[in-house]
Design a protein around this motif. Structure first.
Motif, mmCIF file in Angstrom:
data_model
loop_
_atom_site.group_PDB
_atom_site.id
_atom_site.type_symbol
_atom_site.label_atom_id
_atom_site.label_comp_id
_atom_site.label_asym_id
_atom_site.label_seq_id
_atom_site.Cartn_x
_atom_site.Cartn_y
_atom_site.Cartn_z
ATOM 1 N N GLY A 10 0.844 -1.193 0.000
ATOM 2 C CA GLY A 10 0.000 0.000 0.000
ATOM 3 C C GLY A 10 0.878 1.241 0.000
ATOM 4 N N VAL A 64 -2.166 -4.257 -0.143
ATOM 5 C CA VAL A 64 -3.524 -4.111 -0.657
ATOM 6 C C VAL A 64 -3.759 -5.184 -1.709
ATOM 7 C CG1 VAL A 64 -3.679 -1.642 -0.156
ATOM 8 C CG2 VAL A 64 -2.870 -2.390 -2.403
ATOM 9 N N VAL A 76 -7.230 -4.857 2.315
ATOM 10 C CA VAL A 76 -5.991 -4.335 2.900
ATOM 11 C C VAL A 76 -5.664 -5.137 4.156
ATOM 12 C CG1 VAL A 76 -7.211 -2.558 4.252
ATOM 13 C CG2 VAL A 76 -4.791 -2.248 3.698
#
Length: 168
Positions: A10, A64, A76
């Motif tokens: 992420g 993610v 996530v």
């Protein structure tokens, strides 16, 4: 479907979409578990701000799950060292958007987090789950997590939680 899922770290640029995933889970998954006051704790702006802080401060501990096409980010996971046990890793959060549940995203995200915790030298992985969240407890049990006897009630949620653990 699991072959079409892409897992990636992420980034702060994901904060808006991850905030929407988190908020959808918060309001759908916890609707029957948390009080209205606890559910109201997060709105769209608060969820975005939360995940902007997480994705800026812990980018190496966040993955993610992307689905192909317009679906985009639908899950996530955040993980790292367990703050209460120096030998263990910890899964701080795992959220899959309600419209992405049942596609294998949660299992893929959890498996990747566990693999990374193992590679970092941890001998176990821990996480907290609301005691009344039967579906989450069943999911984690399928992935080898069992209650270790530790419980807590955080004031902001006012619901009993169980700590789950699995060996790595």
């Amino acid at each position: 479907m699991t072959g079409r899922i892409t897992l990636r770290p992420g980034t702060p640029a994901d904060a808006d979409v991850v905030g929407r995933v988190f908020l959808a889970c918060w309001h759908v998954s916890y609707a029957d578990l948390l009080s209205p006051a606890a559910l109201a704790r997060y709105d769209e702006a608060g969820a975005r701000a939360l995940w902007r802080r997480v994705l800026t401060g812990h980018p190496d501990g966040t993955l993610v799950a992307d689905l192909p096409g317009d679906a985009g980010v639908r899950g996530v996971v955040r993980f790292g060292p367990d703050p209460d046990d120096p030998d263990a890793g910890h899964v701080f959060s795992l959220y899959v958007h309600p419209d992405g549940q049942g596609l294998g995203l949660g299992g893929r995200l959890l498996g990747a987090a566990v693999d990374r915790l193992r590679a970092a030298g941890h001998d176990a992985a821990t996480l907290w789950v609301f005691a009344a969240n039967a579906s989450a407890r069943a999911f984690y049990a399928r992935h080898g997590f069992t209650p270790d006897g530790t419980t807590r009630i955080e004031p902001e949620y006012a619901e009993p939680e169980l700590r789950l653990r699995r060996p790595l």
